[in-house]
Scaffold this active site. Structure first.
Site, PDB file in Angstrom:
ATOM      1  N   ASN A  19       0.862  -1.192   0.000  1.00  0.00           N
ATOM      2  CA  ASN A  19       0.000   0.000   0.000  1.00  0.00           C
ATOM      3  C   ASN A  19       0.898   1.243   0.000  1.00  0.00           C
ATOM      4  OD1 ASN A  19      -1.628   2.159   0.627  1.00  0.00           O
ATOM      5  ND2 ASN A  19      -2.447   1.296   2.536  1.00  0.00           N
ATOM      6  N   GLU A  52      -3.940   0.053  -5.601  1.00  0.00           N
ATOM      7  CA  GLU A  52      -4.341   1.323  -6.224  1.00  0.00           C
ATOM      8  C   GLU A  52      -5.436   2.034  -5.454  1.00  0.00           C
ATOM      9  OE1 GLU A  52      -5.321   0.052 -10.175  1.00  0.00           O
ATOM     10  OE2 GLU A  52      -3.260  -0.640 -10.497  1.00  0.00           O
ATOM     11  N   ASP A  78      -1.680  -2.690   9.541  1.00  0.00           N
ATOM     12  CA  ASP A  78      -2.620  -3.782   9.799  1.00  0.00           C
ATOM     13  C   ASP A  78      -3.829  -3.753   8.865  1.00  0.00           C
ATOM     14  OD1 ASP A  78      -1.151  -4.781  12.114  1.00  0.00           O
ATOM     15  OD2 ASP A  78      -1.725  -2.868  13.034  1.00  0.00           O
ATOM     16  N   GLY A 110       0.109   1.900  11.742  1.00  0.00           N
ATOM     17  CA  GLY A 110      -0.359   0.956  12.757  1.00  0.00           C
ATOM     18  C   GLY A 110       0.161  -0.427  12.397  1.00  0.00           C
ATOM     19  N   ARG A 182      -1.308  10.910  10.391  1.00  0.00           N
ATOM     20  CA  ARG A 182      -0.464   9.815   9.901  1.00  0.00           C
ATOM     21  C   ARG A 182       0.923  10.269   9.439  1.00  0.00           C
ATOM     22  NH1 ARG A 182      -1.570   5.955   6.931  1.00  0.00           N
ATOM     23  NH2 ARG A 182      -3.726   5.697   7.507  1.00  0.00           N
ATOM     24  N   GLU A 384      -9.863  -0.693  11.756  1.00  0.00           N
ATOM     25  CA  GLU A 384     -10.669  -0.210  10.629  1.00  0.00           C
ATOM     26  C   GLU A 384     -12.093   0.087  11.115  1.00  0.00           C
ATOM     27  OE1 GLU A 384      -9.330  -0.095   7.155  1.00  0.00           O
ATOM     28  OE2 GLU A 384      -7.600  -0.126   8.484  1.00  0.00           O
TER      29      GLU A 384
HETATM   30  P1  ADP Z   1      -1.622   2.420   8.087  1.00  0.00           P
HETATM   31  O1  ADP Z   1      -1.094   1.616   9.221  1.00  0.00           O
HETATM   32  O2  ADP Z   1      -0.659   3.453   7.674  1.00  0.00           O
HETATM   33  O3  ADP Z   1      -2.977   2.948   8.407  1.00  0.00           O
HETATM   34  P2  ADP Z   1      -2.926   0.386   6.537  1.00  0.00           P
HETATM   35  O4  ADP Z   1      -2.339  -0.849   5.974  1.00  0.00           O
HETATM   36  O5  ADP Z   1      -3.750   0.223   7.761  1.00  0.00           O
HETATM   37  O6  ADP Z   1      -1.762   1.428   6.828  1.00  0.00           O
HETATM   38  O7  ADP Z   1      -3.767   1.080   5.389  1.00  0.00           O
HETATM   39  C1  ADP Z   1      -4.610   2.166   5.641  1.00  0.00           C
HETATM   40  C2  ADP Z   1      -5.868   2.043   4.840  1.00  0.00           C
HETATM   41  O8  ADP Z   1      -5.608   2.188   3.459  1.00  0.00           O
HETATM   42  C3  ADP Z   1      -6.557   0.715   4.968  1.00  0.00           C
HETATM   43  O9  ADP Z   1      -7.926   0.938   5.216  1.00  0.00           O
HETATM   44  C4  ADP Z   1      -6.360   0.037   3.622  1.00  0.00           C
HETATM   45  O10 ADP Z   1      -7.445  -0.804   3.332  1.00  0.00           O
HETATM   46  C5  ADP Z   1      -6.337   1.220   2.695  1.00  0.00           C
HETATM   47  N1  ADP Z   1      -5.627   1.063   1.406  1.00  0.00           N
HETATM   48  C6  ADP Z   1      -4.891   0.042   0.948  1.00  0.00           C
HETATM   49  N2  ADP Z   1      -4.338   0.331  -0.257  1.00  0.00           N
HETATM   50  C7  ADP Z   1      -4.748   1.602  -0.564  1.00  0.00           C
HETATM   51  C8  ADP Z   1      -4.501   2.490  -1.665  1.00  0.00           C
HETATM   52  N3  ADP Z   1      -3.725   2.139  -2.681  1.00  0.00           N
HETATM   53  N4  ADP Z   1      -5.084   3.704  -1.619  1.00  0.00           N
HETATM   54  C9  ADP Z   1      -5.844   4.074  -0.581  1.00  0.00           C
HETATM   55  N5  ADP Z   1      -6.103   3.293   0.491  1.00  0.00           N
HETATM   56  C10 ADP Z   1      -5.558   2.065   0.507  1.00  0.00           C
HETATM   57 MG    MG Z   2      -4.288   1.155   9.618  1.00  0.00          MG
END
Ligand code: ADP
Ligand code: MG
Length: 405
Positions: A19, A52, A78, A110, A182, A384
């Site tokens: 991501n 994406e 996560d 996270g 973030r 989430e």
């Molecule tokens: P962080 O710990 O930084 O929050 P996460 O893995 O929890 O990272 O991702 C944050 C959110 O982004 C999640 O809800 C995930 O489903 C969503 N996500 C995943 N890929 C993408 C993307 N390419 N663009 C936007 N949101 C995304």
């Molecule tokens: Mg997260």
């Protein structure tokens, strides 16, 4: 050669989902600078897929030909692992699919699962890039552990699978509100906690749970623990433990995915995943042997199934990947701001459960139900946001596989 490959036909193939927006938005750069070479030197062939949009990974995993992959890994927080787990559980072949070993490279803000894995290995706590490098080694080593999943049922009859937490009140609010911080990375939870402390509020609701008991001491305990040890043969066959035990010896071997002669009886034919044998429908009262908490004013309710809630928050230090336990922590109204601050500061070391604060309760459970009475609020599953309203959950021990050693 890499350990992931050690027990499967070579070459071992890893689908790595990244991501790019996770954490401070540097996941791809961090992968290139810290992990890529490690995988190459360990001769682990991987395919990197950059997500994406939200739910892209979930859809990919739901539709993927899993025979092409020996492991699915994420480089994110996560939230992306949550997508992968739920994508696997939404497949018709969920029972085999969820046994695909999952790898975690912490690139998010996270990174609770990564921090928990690291903690279970008995290693000194590290964060950020150091945690990433250590998790990269774990992925290369490829030791597969079992991972509990908790099924979470909402009033809309939607069901989700969770590996980390169910939160309501203070912790859930911080989970969501801190998204806007973030840019500070993992420190977003500390910042969010301080902001929330300033506007502390009470959340009204009913909480009940099925206490965890030692196997054999309660008629429900065998069914509820789904433990892989000490299970009588008659129960073992109906729930197909034999197949699982085979996996224990050959975690990555394809025989894990062999056909199951006996499938558990399904109470909700349309719903995928294992039946929730401990739960009754949300519109019925909880079973008589459940504990109903005699307090309706809470500051927070947190069901944790791993040790860490964030890189530097050890909510349930005693938790293990496959202990079959929901570590339920709740804080009742009446706690002072100062005591709550002390609680969160102690949580950085995991010493908060021995502070003897009368408002803080910690119990081990197999299942729980939460019925919020406050008209508005936030519930999170694995950090989430999910639909707000009554919710219940039960642990399914050892359902998934995690590359964690
Ligand atoms: P962080 O710990 O930084 O929050 P996460 O893995 O929890 O990272 O991702 C944050 C959110 O982004 C999640 O809800 C995930 O489903 C969503 N996500 C995943 N890929 C993408 C993307 N390419 N663009 C936007 N949101 C995304
Ligand atoms: Mg997260």
């Amino acid at each position: 050669t890499g350990g992931v490959c050690a027990e499967v036909k070579s070459p071992c193939r890893v689908l790595l989902l990244l991501n790019p927006l996770s954490g401070k938005g540097q996941a791809h750069t961090l992968f290139t600078s810290h992990v890529q070479r490690m995988l190459q030197e360990a001769s682990i062939p991987y395919t990197l897929t950059i997500t994406e949009r939200q739910n892209h990974a979930r859809e990919l995993v739901r539709e993927a030909d899993l025979s092409q992959w020996d492991a699915l890994a994420i480089m994110s927080g996560d939230g992306l692992l949550f997508e992968v787990v739920n994508g696997l559980m939404e497949r018709d072949d969920w029972e085999e699919a969820i046994k695909t070993p999952l790898g975690v490279l912490p690139g998010g803000s996270g990174n609770a699962v990564a921090a928990s894995m690291h903690h279970y290995c008995g290693l000194q706590p590290v964060s950020g890039e150091e945690l990433l490098v250590n998790c990269g080694f774990m992925l290369c080593k490829g030791l597969v552990s079992r991972l509990d999943l908790t099924s979470v049922c909402m009033a809309s009859s939607q069901r989700l699978f969770s590996f980390l937490s169910l939160a309501w009140g203070f912790v859930a609010d911080v989970d969501i509100e801190s998204e806007k911080y973030r840019h500070v990375g993992a420190a977003r939870f500390t910042l969010g906690t301080l902001v929330r402390l300033a506007s502390l509020r009470i959340y009204q609701g009913k909480l009940s749970y099925l206490p965890a008991e030692e196997p054999g001491t309660h008629p429900c305990s065998i069914e509820s623990t789904e433990s892989l040890t000490n299970v009588p043969q008659s129960i073992s066959s109906s729930l197909d433990y034999a197949n699982d035990l085979q996996c224990q010896n050959h975690p990555l071997h394809n025989s894990c995915n062999s056909n199951n002669a006996l499938k558990p009886k399904r109470t909700h034919p349309s719903v995928l995943g294992p039946p929730d044998s401990l739960l009754v429908p949300l519109d019925q009262p909880v079973p008589a042997h459940w504990t109903v908490v005699n307090e309706e004013n809470f500051v927070l309710v947190l069901a944790a199934y791993q040790s860490h809630l964030a890189e530097d928050l050890i909510a349930a230090p005693a938790s293990r990947l496959e202990d079959g336990v929901i570590h339920l922590i709740y804080v009742t109204a009446g706690i002072s701001r100062a005591a709550l601050l002390r609680l969160f500061l102690a949580m950085e070391k995991g010493t908060h459960l021995s502070t003897n604060c009368p408002n803080v309760v910690y119990v081990k459970a197999r299942a729980l139900r939460l019925e919020p009475l406050s008209p508005k609020g936030t519930i999170t599953v694995d950090g989430e946001l999910v639909e707000y309203g009554p919710v219940q959950a039960q642990v399914h021990s050892s359902l998934a596989r995690l590359i964690a050693g």
